[in-house]
Design a protein around this motif. Sequence first.
Motif, PDB file in Angstrom:
ATOM      1  N   ARG A  16       0.780  -0.933  -0.076  1.00  0.00           N
ATOM      2  CA  ARG A  16       0.075   0.040   0.122  1.00  0.00           C
ATOM      3  C   ARG A  16       0.926   1.383   0.015  1.00  0.00           C
ATOM      4  O   ARG A  16       0.501   2.236  -0.523  1.00  0.00           O
ATOM      5  N   HIS A  17       2.140   1.075   0.658  1.00  0.00           N
ATOM      6  CA  HIS A  17       3.059   2.393   0.795  1.00  0.00           C
ATOM      7  C   HIS A  17       4.068   2.084  -0.217  1.00  0.00           C
ATOM      8  O   HIS A  17       5.218   2.592  -0.016  1.00  0.00           O
ATOM      9  N   ARG A  18       4.028   1.375  -1.478  1.00  0.00           N
ATOM     10  CA  ARG A  18       4.966   0.746  -2.405  1.00  0.00           C
ATOM     11  C   ARG A  18       5.981   1.869  -2.530  1.00  0.00           C
ATOM     12  O   ARG A  18       5.711   3.151  -2.762  1.00  0.00           O
ATOM     13  N   GLY A  19       7.461   1.710  -2.353  1.00  0.00           N
ATOM     14  CA  GLY A  19       8.451   2.650  -2.716  1.00  0.00           C
ATOM     15  C   GLY A  19       8.743   3.565  -1.541  1.00  0.00           C
ATOM     16  O   GLY A  19       9.689   4.532  -1.846  1.00  0.00           O
ATOM     17  N   LYS A  20       7.757   3.585  -0.547  1.00  0.00           N
ATOM     18  CA  LYS A  20       7.933   4.825   0.512  1.00  0.00           C
ATOM     19  C   LYS A  20       8.551   3.971   1.737  1.00  0.00           C
ATOM     20  O   LYS A  20       8.147   2.772   2.072  1.00  0.00           O
ATOM     21  N   LEU A  21       9.148   4.596   2.679  1.00  0.00           N
ATOM     22  CA  LEU A  21       9.704   4.053   4.022  1.00  0.00           C
ATOM     23  C   LEU A  21       8.167   3.947   4.895  1.00  0.00           C
ATOM     24  O   LEU A  21       7.496   4.835   5.007  1.00  0.00           O
ATOM     25  N   VAL A  22       7.996   2.722   5.370  1.00  0.00           N
ATOM     26  CA  VAL A  22       7.206   2.319   6.468  1.00  0.00           C
ATOM     27  C   VAL A  22       8.033   2.271   7.569  1.00  0.00           C
ATOM     28  O   VAL A  22       8.778   1.237   7.672  1.00  0.00           O
ATOM     29  N   GLY A  23       7.867   3.397   8.491  1.00  0.00           N
ATOM     30  CA  GLY A  23       8.372   3.210   9.874  1.00  0.00           C
ATOM     31  C   GLY A  23       8.364   1.980  10.634  1.00  0.00           C
ATOM     32  O   GLY A  23       7.200   1.332  10.543  1.00  0.00           O
ATOM     33  N   GLN A  24       9.128   1.582  11.617  1.00  0.00           N
ATOM     34  CA  GLN A  24       9.131   0.123  12.328  1.00  0.00           C
ATOM     35  C   GLN A  24       7.701   0.443  13.159  1.00  0.00           C
ATOM     36  O   GLN A  24       6.764  -0.561  13.219  1.00  0.00           O
ATOM     37  N   ARG A  25       7.560   1.471  13.936  1.00  0.00           N
ATOM     38  CA  ARG A  25       6.385   1.904  14.898  1.00  0.00           C
ATOM     39  C   ARG A  25       5.041   1.536  13.852  1.00  0.00           C
ATOM     40  O   ARG A  25       4.228   1.251  14.366  1.00  0.00           O
TER      41      ARG A  25
END
Length: 76
Positions: A16-25
């Motif tokens: 869903r957030h392809r190509g973007k950083l998804v933070g651990q939290r």
Amino acid sequence: MRLTPTEWHILATLVRHRGKLVGQRQLLREVWGPQYGTETNYLRVYIAQLRRKLEPDHTHPRYFVTEPGLGYRFET
């Protein structure tokens, strides 16, 4: 190859957030809920499982990219 419900949830969140950083939290909260915001060991285990199941060569990940200390990205 079968994915567990948790693996599917992680995969869906990253895609869903392809190509973007998804933070651990953020990833922990979305998959396990707000009480798991610091359980980064869960992510390491499940991302490793996804890599073994979905990466052509899990030792050189191409799709599930780790940003050390920050989070994960799904690359296409």
